[in-house]
Design a protein around this motif. Sequence first.
Motif, mmCIF file in Angstrom:
data_model
loop_
_atom_site.group_PDB
_atom_site.id
_atom_site.type_symbol
_atom_site.label_atom_id
_atom_site.label_comp_id
_atom_site.label_asym_id
_atom_site.label_seq_id
_atom_site.Cartn_x
_atom_site.Cartn_y
_atom_site.Cartn_z
ATOM 1 N N ILE A 73 -0.085 -1.899 18.662
ATOM 2 C CA ILE A 73 0.129 -3.276 18.197
ATOM 3 C C ILE A 73 1.009 -3.258 16.947
ATOM 4 N N GLY A 74 0.715 -2.348 16.027
ATOM 5 C CA GLY A 74 1.539 -2.223 14.828
ATOM 6 C C GLY A 74 2.966 -1.843 15.156
ATOM 7 N N ARG A 75 3.130 -0.895 16.065
ATOM 8 C CA ARG A 75 4.468 -0.422 16.433
ATOM 9 C C ARG A 75 5.285 -1.554 17.060
ATOM 10 N N ARG A 76 4.652 -2.359 17.893
ATOM 11 C CA ARG A 76 5.370 -3.469 18.543
ATOM 12 C C ARG A 76 5.694 -4.592 17.567
ATOM 13 N N SER A 77 5.012 -4.625 16.435
ATOM 14 C CA SER A 77 5.235 -5.682 15.445
ATOM 15 C C SER A 77 6.193 -5.253 14.339
ATOM 16 N N THR A 78 6.674 -4.032 14.379
ATOM 17 C CA THR A 78 7.486 -3.487 13.289
ATOM 18 C C THR A 78 8.686 -4.363 12.967
ATOM 19 N N GLU A 79 9.455 -4.752 13.972
ATOM 20 C CA GLU A 79 10.673 -5.524 13.708
ATOM 21 C C GLU A 79 10.373 -6.897 13.137
ATOM 22 N N SER A 80 9.373 -7.581 13.693
ATOM 23 C CA SER A 80 9.066 -8.925 13.187
ATOM 24 C C SER A 80 8.505 -8.868 11.766
ATOM 25 N N VAL A 81 7.724 -7.833 11.461
ATOM 26 C CA VAL A 81 7.199 -7.693 10.094
ATOM 27 C C VAL A 81 8.332 -7.355 9.131
ATOM 28 N N ALA A 82 9.210 -6.428 9.532
ATOM 29 C CA ALA A 82 10.331 -6.041 8.667
ATOM 30 C C ALA A 82 11.217 -7.245 8.355
ATOM 31 N N ALA A 83 11.397 -8.132 9.324
ATOM 32 C CA ALA A 83 12.218 -9.319 9.113
ATOM 33 C C ALA A 83 11.586 -10.281 8.112
ATOM 34 N N ALA A 90 5.946 -7.640 -1.306
ATOM 35 C CA ALA A 90 5.607 -7.243 0.065
ATOM 36 C C ALA A 90 6.409 -6.012 0.474
ATOM 37 N N LYS A 91 7.677 -5.981 0.117
ATOM 38 C CA LYS A 91 8.524 -4.830 0.436
ATOM 39 C C LYS A 91 8.026 -3.586 -0.301
ATOM 40 N N ALA A 92 7.584 -3.763 -1.548
ATOM 41 C CA ALA A 92 7.066 -2.631 -2.335
ATOM 42 C C ALA A 92 5.792 -2.071 -1.707
ATOM 43 N N VAL A 93 4.904 -2.947 -1.224
ATOM 44 C CA VAL A 93 3.671 -2.488 -0.570
ATOM 45 C C VAL A 93 4.015 -1.736 0.716
ATOM 46 N N HIS A 94 4.929 -2.280 1.495
ATOM 47 C CA HIS A 94 5.367 -1.622 2.728
ATOM 48 C C HIS A 94 5.902 -0.220 2.414
ATOM 49 N N ASP A 95 6.754 -0.117 1.410
ATOM 50 C CA ASP A 95 7.337 1.175 1.044
ATOM 51 C C ASP A 95 6.265 2.147 0.534
ATOM 52 N N TRP A 96 5.291 1.626 -0.205
ATOM 53 C CA TRP A 96 4.205 2.471 -0.714
ATOM 54 C C TRP A 96 3.372 3.043 0.428
ATOM 55 N N VAL A 97 3.042 2.180 1.420
ATOM 56 C CA VAL A 97 2.275 2.650 2.582
ATOM 57 C C VAL A 97 3.064 3.709 3.338
ATOM 58 N N GLN A 98 4.355 3.482 3.473
ATOM 59 C CA GLN A 98 5.198 4.454 4.164
ATOM 60 C C GLN A 98 5.223 5.794 3.430
ATOM 61 N N ARG A 99 5.351 5.766 2.095
ATOM 62 C CA ARG A 99 5.333 7.007 1.308
ATOM 63 C C ARG A 99 3.986 7.706 1.409
ATOM 64 N N ARG A 104 0.787 12.137 2.931
ATOM 65 C CA ARG A 104 -0.601 12.528 3.206
ATOM 66 C C ARG A 104 -1.161 11.857 4.449
ATOM 67 N N GLY A 105 -0.317 11.703 5.440
ATOM 68 C CA GLY A 105 -0.710 10.972 6.642
ATOM 69 C C GLY A 105 -1.935 11.522 7.337
ATOM 70 N N GLY A 106 -2.001 12.835 7.504
ATOM 71 C CA GLY A 106 -3.134 13.430 8.200
ATOM 72 C C GLY A 106 -4.444 13.145 7.506
ATOM 73 N N VAL A 129 4.746 0.877 9.905
ATOM 74 C CA VAL A 129 5.742 1.577 9.077
ATOM 75 C C VAL A 129 6.480 2.659 9.855
ATOM 76 N N GLY A 130 6.214 2.776 11.155
ATOM 77 C CA GLY A 130 6.937 3.731 11.972
ATOM 78 C C GLY A 130 6.486 5.168 11.822
ATOM 79 N N TYR A 131 5.199 5.370 11.516
ATOM 80 C CA TYR A 131 4.662 6.729 11.424
ATOM 81 C C TYR A 131 4.840 7.405 12.785
ATOM 82 N N PRO A 132 5.208 8.679 12.822
ATOM 83 C CA PRO A 132 5.451 9.346 14.113
ATOM 84 C C PRO A 132 4.237 9.278 15.039
#
Length: 197
Positions: A73-83, A90-99, A104-106, A129-132
């Motif tokens: 569900i998150g992966r399918r929503s990536t483009e609409s959320v990014a837009a 909001a962009k800072a929170v997104h970038d923080w989650v991605q970092r 430390r994803g695992g 956030v497009g995590y592999p």
Amino acid sequence: MPHQLDAVAASPWILAVVFVVAGLDALLPFMPSESTVVACGVVAAGTGRPHLALLIAVAAAGAWVGDAVSFRIGRRSTESVAARLTHRRAKAVHDWVQRLLTSRGGLVVVFARYVPGGRSTTALAAGLVGYPSVRFHWYTAAGVVLWSIQAALIGYLGGALFAGHPVLGFLLACGMALAVTGIAVLVQSTANRVPAP
């Protein structure tokens, strides 16, 4: 052990309930997935049913499927959320989650399931956030196996210690599960010292 409890434990539907509740917990964080597995572990100690290994496998499978659906569900929503990330915060929170997930994803994926609401938030955020995908699914598999073993064994231990008194066994097991959750929260907060935005 009361006859009604024995009949419920012997029913094949109990494992279907465990699977569904463990899966829905990724989408509806108020679902009592851990309590359900713990309670079945308590009953298994007194009745031998459901079989402990089967309980662990079904709980892990249900949790994995739920996490995979939430991630998708998150992966399918990536483009609409990014837009919609027009606000700087909001962009800072997104970038923080991605970092955080990149560094430390695992650890986050495995231990988030012990934090109330953490499992559903992490799976959805990882997708957003497009995590592999392959990495997410492997870490999720490790996390759900550890979680289901821990919950079932804690329930089984509580049921074995209070044979003939399943309610006391359940209360002890729930207390032990809360202690494990507290320890996991401390480990995760200590390990995830990535600065917030």
